[in-house]
Design an enzyme around this catalytic site. Structure first.
Site, PDB file in Angstrom:
ATOM      1  N   GLY A   1       0.763  -1.242   0.035  1.00 27.32           N
ATOM      2  CA  GLY A   1      -0.008   0.105  -0.166  1.00 27.32           C
ATOM      3  C   GLY A   1       0.884   1.266   0.021  1.00 27.32           C
ATOM      4  O   GLY A   1       1.910   1.102   0.632  1.00 27.32           O
TER       5      GLY A   1
ATOM      6  N   GLN B   1       3.203   9.940   1.062  1.00 27.19           N
ATOM      7  CA  GLN B   1       4.595   9.197   0.872  1.00 27.19           C
ATOM      8  C   GLN B   1       5.430   9.251  -0.324  1.00 27.19           C
ATOM      9  O   GLN B   1       6.739   9.145  -0.484  1.00 27.19           O
ATOM     10  CB  GLN B   1       4.243   7.588   1.111  1.00 27.19           C
ATOM     11  CG  GLN B   1       3.748   7.309   2.482  1.00 27.19           C
ATOM     12  CD  GLN B   1       3.777   5.941   2.353  1.00 27.19           C
ATOM     13  OE1 GLN B   1       2.740   5.218   2.092  1.00 27.19           O
ATOM     14  NE2 GLN B   1       4.771   5.218   3.184  1.00 27.19           N
TER      15      GLN B   1
ATOM     16  N   CYS C   1       6.874   0.552   7.499  1.00 23.53           N
ATOM     17  CA  CYS C   1       6.440   1.504   6.811  1.00 23.53           C
ATOM     18  C   CYS C   1       7.606   1.696   6.038  1.00 23.53           C
ATOM     19  O   CYS C   1       8.575   1.874   6.241  1.00 23.53           O
ATOM     20  CB  CYS C   1       6.143   3.046   7.587  1.00 23.53           C
ATOM     21  SG  CYS C   1       5.545   4.052   6.729  1.00 23.53           S
ATOM     22  N   LEU C   2       7.270   1.967   4.697  1.00 24.35           N
ATOM     23  CA  LEU C   2       8.029   2.147   3.565  1.00 24.35           C
ATOM     24  C   LEU C   2       8.883   3.519   3.712  1.00 24.35           C
ATOM     25  O   LEU C   2       9.744   3.636   3.466  1.00 24.35           O
ATOM     26  CB  LEU C   2       7.275   2.252   2.193  1.00 24.35           C
ATOM     27  CG  LEU C   2       6.613   0.930   1.649  1.00 24.35           C
ATOM     28  CD1 LEU C   2       5.558   1.270   0.575  1.00 24.35           C
ATOM     29  CD2 LEU C   2       7.642  -0.121   1.292  1.00 24.35           C
TER      30      LEU C   2
ATOM     31  N   HIS D   1      -3.809   1.876   8.457  1.00 21.39           N
ATOM     32  CA  HIS D   1      -2.330   2.262   8.070  1.00 21.39           C
ATOM     33  C   HIS D   1      -2.107   3.300   7.188  1.00 21.39           C
ATOM     34  O   HIS D   1      -1.896   4.516   7.602  1.00 21.39           O
ATOM     35  CB  HIS D   1      -1.339   0.993   7.611  1.00 21.39           C
ATOM     36  CG  HIS D   1      -0.114   1.873   7.679  1.00 21.39           C
ATOM     37  ND1 HIS D   1       1.133   1.479   8.702  1.00 21.39           N
ATOM     38  CD2 HIS D   1       0.778   2.331   6.820  1.00 21.39           C
ATOM     39  CE1 HIS D   1       2.113   1.907   8.255  1.00 21.39           C
ATOM     40  NE2 HIS D   1       2.255   2.647   6.984  1.00 21.39           N
ATOM     41  N   GLU D   2      -2.887   3.281   5.887  1.00 21.76           N
ATOM     42  CA  GLU D   2      -2.960   4.091   4.852  1.00 21.76           C
ATOM     43  C   GLU D   2      -3.786   5.435   5.380  1.00 21.76           C
ATOM     44  O   GLU D   2      -3.455   6.533   4.749  1.00 21.76           O
ATOM     45  CB  GLU D   2      -3.332   3.413   3.548  1.00 21.76           C
ATOM     46  CG  GLU D   2      -2.480   2.192   3.145  1.00 21.76           C
ATOM     47  CD  GLU D   2      -1.048   2.766   2.806  1.00 21.76           C
ATOM     48  OE1 GLU D   2      -0.506   4.008   3.025  1.00 21.76           O
ATOM     49  OE2 GLU D   2      -0.081   1.702   3.027  1.00 21.76           O
TER      50      GLU D   2
ATOM     51  N   HIS E   1      -1.932   7.660   7.214  1.00 19.80           N
ATOM     52  CA  HIS E   1      -1.115   8.223   6.529  1.00 19.80           C
ATOM     53  C   HIS E   1      -1.732   9.838   5.843  1.00 19.80           C
ATOM     54  O   HIS E   1      -1.151  10.836   5.772  1.00 19.80           O
ATOM     55  CB  HIS E   1      -0.441   7.624   5.316  1.00 19.80           C
ATOM     56  CG  HIS E   1       0.787   6.843   5.587  1.00 19.80           C
ATOM     57  ND1 HIS E   1       2.024   7.496   6.155  1.00 19.80           N
ATOM     58  CD2 HIS E   1       1.101   5.508   5.340  1.00 19.80           C
ATOM     59  CE1 HIS E   1       2.852   6.590   6.073  1.00 19.80           C
ATOM     60  NE2 HIS E   1       2.218   5.438   5.910  1.00 19.80           N
TER      61      HIS E   1
HETATM   62 NI    NI Z   1       3.442   3.530   5.666  1.00 22.14          NI
END
Ligand code: NI
Length: 167
Positions: free
Chosen positions: A46, A51, A91-92, A133-134, A137
């Site tokens: 995702g 991000q 998390c990325l 989570h998204e 963000h």
């Molecule tokens: Ni993340």
């Protein structure tokens, strides 16, 4: 289409609420295409627009082994389960770390798809975690904000990261 760089935790854009998309025009379609390409490139599950440095309420999700990409514009959690559970998350935007975060086991998200149609998606278990989570963000919240202390953050090995799935 183009792969976009993923910004890291120290970038203020990740800590600010993203703006609602008012019109789903060509620039939004291109953003979605680029986000999908970026997600595939980094083998993520995702990705939220902040991000990639774009402060708009756009999210793409593709669960492992699923063919379809879920695109969410202006997503909002409208219903949650009573139960929650601890989920190990990374998390990325913070590679090399993970932590246990309390998440609802099931959520319903209201959003628009890329055609502008109003949709509702109910996610259980892993999809529920990814949705939470998204949507966080989009609201300028990162998973470390849910931790009592930064001591709860664990360093990960490369293999663990793959296991956790990039979100
Ligand atoms: Ni993340």
């Amino acid at each position: 289409m183009a792969v976009m760089p993923v910004i890291k935790m120290d970038n203020p854009l990740l800590h600010r609420k993203a703006k609602k998309v008012s019109k789903i025009d060509d620039s939004i379609q291109k953003l979605i295409d680029d986000m999908v390409e970026t997600m595939h490139d980094i083998e993520g599950v995702g990705l939220a627009a902040p991000q990639v440095g774009v402060p708009l309420q756009v999210v793409v999700i593709q669960l492992p082994d699923e063919e379809d990409v879920i695109t969410l514009i202006n997503p909002e959690i409208v219903k949650t389960s009573e139960e929650s559970e601890m989920m190990t998350e990374g998390c990325l935007s913070l590679p090399g770390y993970r932590a246990d975060v309390k998440r609802f086991t099931s959520v319903t998200v209201k959003a628009r798809d890329r055609q502008g149609k109003l949709i509702r998606i109910k996610g259980d278990d892993f999809l529920a975690h990814v949705l939470q989570h998204e949507v966080d963000h989009i609201n300028g919240i990162v998973y470390v904000d849910h931790l009592e202390s930064m001591d709860k953050l664990e360093e990960t090995e490369a293999e663990d990261e793959e296991e956790a799935g990039g979100i």
